[in-house]
Scaffold this motif. Structure first.
Motif: not given
Length: 164
Positions: A137-164
């Motif tokens: 939260r200390l560095i994230s640019k998110d809805s606190r700055i840009s406001g809410p996002y519409k459902k149509e803007d959400i492309i995908s969900k969940h994150f399955y890591s392959v390489l760290k």
């Protein structure tokens, strides 16, 4: 051999256009959950077939930044959301954000949650809006700055890591 190669490329394109999306994490806005440079896949079809739930990690198109961002769903449609003294309130009730790394928060702030997530809101979301935040939260640019996002803007969900 050429036919096989074209067939394989076609199948991979279909998978990457309709089913999964490769994701490269840029920056530390989701740290320590996701690290800068981490590579993984997200599920595109699940967004279409199932509801987006609180605390899902999603990929969203940010018009402000003209790029795909990876964030966490905090607020759902028609909810009133507020951060007060480091606590998340949804419709007036405290909601625990247990996914946040307490050790990381204490290391970054000296005071814990109070400084990690500054006061925000209240804000009431429309029927197709989601409130997204980065885990760092200390560095994230998110809805606190840009406001809410519409459902149509959400492309995908969940994150399955392959390489760290």
């Amino acid at each position: 051999m050429i036919r096989f190669s074209f067939g394989l490329v076609f199948i991979l394109l279909v998978i990457m256009i309709f089913l999964v999306r490769p994701v490269y994490v840029h920056g530390d806005s989701m740290y320590p959950t996701l690290s800068d440079g981490e590579i993984g896949f997200t599920n595109m079809i699940d967004v279409k077939l199932n509801d987006i739930e609180r605390f899902d990690i999603v990929s969203v198109y940010s018009e402000d930044e003209d790029k795909i961002l990876t964030k966490r769903v905090i607020g759902l449609p028609n909810e009133t959301l507020e951060y007060r003294e480091g606590e998340l309130y949804i419709d007036g009730e405290v909601v625990d954000e247990s996914f946040l790394d307490e050790q990381y928060i204490k290391k970054q702030t000296n005071d814990g949650r109070l400084l990690f997530t500054s006061d925000y809101g209240p804000i009431t979301l429309d029927e197709d809006e989601y409130f997204l935040c980065g885990d760092n939260r200390l560095i994230s640019k998110d809805s606190r700055i840009s406001g809410p996002y519409k459902k149509e803007d959400i492309i995908s969900k969940h994150f399955y890591s392959v390489l760290k």
